[in-house]
Enzyme design. Sequence first.
Site, PDB file in Angstrom:
ATOM      1  N   GLY A   1       0.855  -1.185   0.000  1.00 29.11           N
ATOM      2  CA  GLY A   1       0.000   0.000   0.000  1.00 29.11           C
ATOM      3  C   GLY A   1       0.881   1.221   0.000  1.00 29.11           C
ATOM      4  O   GLY A   1       2.064   1.134   0.322  1.00 29.11           O
TER       5      GLY A   1
ATOM      6  N   CYS B   1       5.404  -5.950   1.699  1.00 29.17           N
ATOM      7  CA  CYS B   1       5.731  -4.521   1.660  1.00 29.17           C
ATOM      8  C   CYS B   1       5.021  -3.757   2.777  1.00 29.17           C
ATOM      9  O   CYS B   1       5.326  -3.977   3.940  1.00 29.17           O
ATOM     10  CB  CYS B   1       5.437  -3.958   0.273  1.00 29.17           C
ATOM     11  SG  CYS B   1       6.259  -2.390   0.004  1.00 29.17           S
ATOM     12  N   TYR B   2       4.045  -2.897   2.472  1.00 28.34           N
ATOM     13  CA  TYR B   2       3.335  -2.212   3.563  1.00 28.34           C
ATOM     14  C   TYR B   2       2.732  -3.241   4.525  1.00 28.34           C
ATOM     15  O   TYR B   2       2.731  -3.049   5.743  1.00 28.34           O
ATOM     16  CB  TYR B   2       2.219  -1.318   2.980  1.00 28.34           C
ATOM     17  CG  TYR B   2       1.347  -0.700   4.048  1.00 28.34           C
ATOM     18  CD1 TYR B   2       1.765   0.435   4.737  1.00 28.34           C
ATOM     19  CD2 TYR B   2       0.114  -1.269   4.390  1.00 28.34           C
ATOM     20  CE1 TYR B   2       0.974   0.991   5.741  1.00 28.34           C
ATOM     21  CE2 TYR B   2      -0.686  -0.719   5.385  1.00 28.34           C
ATOM     22  CZ  TYR B   2      -0.246   0.415   6.052  1.00 28.34           C
ATOM     23  OH  TYR B   2      -1.023   0.958   7.043  1.00 28.34           O
TER      24      TYR B   2
ATOM     25  N   HIS C   1       8.326  -7.576  -3.304  1.00 30.21           N
ATOM     26  CA  HIS C   1       7.050  -8.016  -3.893  1.00 30.21           C
ATOM     27  C   HIS C   1       7.218  -9.376  -4.590  1.00 30.21           C
ATOM     28  O   HIS C   1       7.620  -9.416  -5.753  1.00 30.21           O
ATOM     29  CB  HIS C   1       6.561  -6.984  -4.917  1.00 30.21           C
ATOM     30  CG  HIS C   1       6.044  -5.745  -4.279  1.00 30.21           C
ATOM     31  ND1 HIS C   1       4.747  -5.619  -3.844  1.00 30.21           N
ATOM     32  CD2 HIS C   1       6.657  -4.573  -3.962  1.00 30.21           C
ATOM     33  CE1 HIS C   1       4.570  -4.432  -3.303  1.00 30.21           C
ATOM     34  NE2 HIS C   1       5.722  -3.774  -3.355  1.00 30.21           N
TER      35      HIS C   1
ATOM     36  N   GLU D   1       5.005 -11.167  -5.809  1.00 33.13           N
ATOM     37  CA  GLU D   1       3.984 -11.380  -6.844  1.00 33.13           C
ATOM     38  C   GLU D   1       4.388 -10.866  -8.219  1.00 33.13           C
ATOM     39  O   GLU D   1       3.767 -11.217  -9.209  1.00 33.13           O
ATOM     40  CB  GLU D   1       2.655 -10.748  -6.406  1.00 33.13           C
ATOM     41  CG  GLU D   1       2.616  -9.213  -6.376  1.00 33.13           C
ATOM     42  CD  GLU D   1       3.176  -8.603  -5.090  1.00 33.13           C
ATOM     43  OE1 GLU D   1       3.960  -9.280  -4.390  1.00 33.13           O
ATOM     44  OE2 GLU D   1       2.849  -7.446  -4.800  1.00 33.13           O
TER      45      GLU D   1
ATOM     46  N   GLY E   1     -20.821 -11.710 -28.273  1.00 27.80           N
ATOM     47  CA  GLY E   1     -19.811 -12.408 -29.064  1.00 27.80           C
ATOM     48  C   GLY E   1     -18.425 -12.197 -28.476  1.00 27.80           C
ATOM     49  O   GLY E   1     -17.452 -12.789 -28.911  1.00 27.80           O
ATOM     50  N   GLY E   2     -18.303 -11.323 -27.463  1.00 33.24           N
ATOM     51  CA  GLY E   2     -17.041 -11.153 -26.746  1.00 33.24           C
ATOM     52  C   GLY E   2     -16.802 -12.353 -25.833  1.00 33.24           C
ATOM     53  O   GLY E   2     -17.704 -13.179 -25.642  1.00 33.24           O
ATOM     54  N   VAL E   3     -15.605 -12.420 -25.260  1.00 36.68           N
ATOM     55  CA  VAL E   3     -15.228 -13.611 -24.495  1.00 36.68           C
ATOM     56  C   VAL E   3     -16.156 -13.845 -23.293  1.00 36.68           C
ATOM     57  O   VAL E   3     -16.668 -14.943 -23.093  1.00 36.68           O
ATOM     58  CB  VAL E   3     -13.771 -13.485 -23.981  1.00 36.68           C
ATOM     59  CG1 VAL E   3     -13.348 -14.734 -23.237  1.00 36.68           C
ATOM     60  CG2 VAL E   3     -12.822 -13.211 -25.125  1.00 36.68           C
ATOM     61  N   ASP E   4     -16.398 -12.793 -22.501  1.00 35.05           N
ATOM     62  CA  ASP E   4     -17.127 -12.993 -21.241  1.00 35.05           C
ATOM     63  C   ASP E   4     -18.572 -13.427 -21.463  1.00 35.05           C
ATOM     64  O   ASP E   4     -19.020 -14.413 -20.864  1.00 35.05           O
ATOM     65  CB  ASP E   4     -17.082 -11.708 -20.390  1.00 35.05           C
ATOM     66  CG  ASP E   4     -15.662 -11.249 -20.121  1.00 35.05           C
ATOM     67  OD1 ASP E   4     -14.753 -12.094 -20.230  1.00 35.05           O
ATOM     68  OD2 ASP E   4     -15.463 -10.066 -19.829  1.00 35.05           O
ATOM     69  N   SER E   5     -19.293 -12.703 -22.303  1.00 33.78           N
ATOM     70  CA  SER E   5     -20.701 -13.088 -22.478  1.00 33.78           C
ATOM     71  C   SER E   5     -20.794 -14.442 -23.174  1.00 33.78           C
ATOM     72  O   SER E   5     -21.720 -15.214 -22.908  1.00 33.78           O
ATOM     73  CB  SER E   5     -21.485 -12.008 -23.230  1.00 33.78           C
ATOM     74  OG  SER E   5     -21.048 -11.877 -24.551  1.00 33.78           O
ATOM     75  N   SER E   6     -19.818 -14.772 -24.014  1.00 35.98           N
ATOM     76  CA  SER E   6     -19.853 -16.069 -24.705  1.00 35.98           C
ATOM     77  C   SER E   6     -19.671 -17.221 -23.726  1.00 35.98           C
ATOM     78  O   SER E   6     -20.389 -18.224 -23.772  1.00 35.98           O
ATOM     79  CB  SER E   6     -18.738 -16.156 -25.753  1.00 35.98           C
ATOM     80  OG  SER E   6     -18.919 -15.163 -26.719  1.00 35.98           O
TER      81      SER E   6
ATOM     82  N   LYS F   1      -9.722 -12.842 -16.036  1.00 36.73           N
ATOM     83  CA  LYS F   1      -9.868 -13.030 -17.489  1.00 36.73           C
ATOM     84  C   LYS F   1      -9.197 -14.316 -17.972  1.00 36.73           C
ATOM     85  O   LYS F   1      -9.753 -15.048 -18.778  1.00 36.73           O
ATOM     86  CB  LYS F   1      -9.250 -11.819 -18.202  1.00 36.73           C
ATOM     87  CG  LYS F   1      -9.602 -11.728 -19.650  1.00 36.73           C
ATOM     88  CD  LYS F   1     -10.953 -11.087 -19.800  1.00 36.73           C
ATOM     89  CE  LYS F   1     -11.368 -10.884 -21.222  1.00 36.73           C
ATOM     90  NZ  LYS F   1     -12.659 -10.168 -21.300  1.00 36.73           N
TER      91      LYS F   1
END
Length: 510
Positions: free
Chosen positions: A54, A81-82, A168, A170, A223-228, A366
């Site tokens: 943070g 870190c923080y 970090h 990550e 037709g995008g990834v998420d709604s498909s 994603k």
Amino acid sequence: MDKILVIDFGGQYNQLIARRVRSEHVYAEIAAYNKIDCKKIVEEGYKGIIFTGGPNSVYDEKSPHFDPEILNLGIPVLGICYGHQLMAYMAGGKVGSAESSSEYGKTTVFFEESPLFDGTPAESICWMSHTDFVSDLPEGFKIIAHSSKCGCAAMSCDERKLYGVQFHPEVTHSVYGQNMLRNFVTKICKCKLDWNMDDYAATTIEKYKKELAGKKVLLGLSGGVDSSVAAVLLSKAIGDNLVCVFVDHGLLRKNEGDFVEETFKGHFGINMVRVNAGPRFLGKLAGVLEPEAKRKIIGAEFVRVFEEESGKLGKFDYLAQGTIYPDVVESGNGNSAVIKSHHNVGGLPEDIGFSGVVEPLRYLFKDEVRALGEKLGLPHELVYRQPFPGPGLAVRITGEITEEKIKMVQDADAIFREEMANGHCDKMASQYFAVLADVRSVGVMGDFRTYGYTIILRSVTTDDFMTAEWTRLPFEVLEKASNRITNEVKGITRVAYDISSKPPATVEWL
Ligand code: XMP
């Protein structure tokens, strides 16, 4: 399922930490420090806790703090870190601050024996970003790593399973960082590795089979990834009780509407209604030149068409949406119910009589949505498709939008995509497309003078689309695309390549 709680203290890498943990097949979720307490942590049964970094200093009046009781719950904690400094402070240690001891960037860190560092060599590069540091260890803690400037690059109290790292782990610049996170979740928290998309698909389908039995669900498919992926998952749970409405606004890429229809209706047998609203959108856009006006018209018209069409299909109990985890976290730090607007084309109405919203991807990042899509059998080209703006080609045609211009930009774009694939450049770019500029210039074809439009090719490379570099494409690929576009697309005399980065330019032209 075993799970890790990532407590967010405002660090820029909070989502990355959760993703890294999940990539070890352990479920991780994020909560803002002020939206969770020890009681809830115990109730939820988290197997481990990670405090994020943070921007604050622990002694700042406004700096985020947490109930120190968390360190006595018997749940392993890793502070980063923080979060590391906060842990030291909460446990009775001290934090110092001095510009002279600040470290930023890749730093050599020297490691001692610790379960956290199993498999990490005695010295290795880590990513540091701090001015404050732990100056006095809390009682019962020991130093387990240091750097040339930072005496306490990591500390631990093994008996209480409390660990803190100043760097970090990550970020990929910390060479053994992933290894450390793996050690924390597997060896210290002893989590079972049971987070994977096979299980997620199976359990989510089962869950919706029960919860949505006999209910009718409406989904706006773009037709995008998420709604498909949401559509296929839900159709496997409730079959024909899911109705997908696909509004084709006529501003999609070449043959895209047919591809979407073929995939969902043809291949998956999903109950899908395609609304061919191209002429209606074109009518509304006639004479409109201003980019924001184009977006607004499309957004508003989209909602109207969607409402009209779904109204014709009868009554629905639920509205399904492809909301994904970053949307949830960004809008409310994991605790608020978020309704994502439908692929940014204006947002769907919230009050068309639904008794609730179904968000089957609400917990997924994603890359997990993509992995799930592949498990569910969606075509690779759909799952890994590049982003496409909701207002479609309207933001890639300058000046007035006409049928003729849409066709030109669709054809040019299809050629460019083909040549990117032929030249094996499709993986080096994050997004690439054609733009039709409302600029005409003189050309010559055979013995004739021509006066045609200009196509601009645009290709960018980026991690997050907030900033982007223009892609250094090989001349051969550009040359082939240019030759083919001027030869094959009637009305185009000239092709240019856009070499502007973002900022100051944006990815899209409008
Ligand atoms: P810009 O042009 O803002 O684009 O640099 C960044 C990313 O966002 C996409 N984009 C949009 N996506 N609706 C969308 O769904 C929009 O109105 C929109 N405008 C830009 C763009 O394609 C790029 O990936």
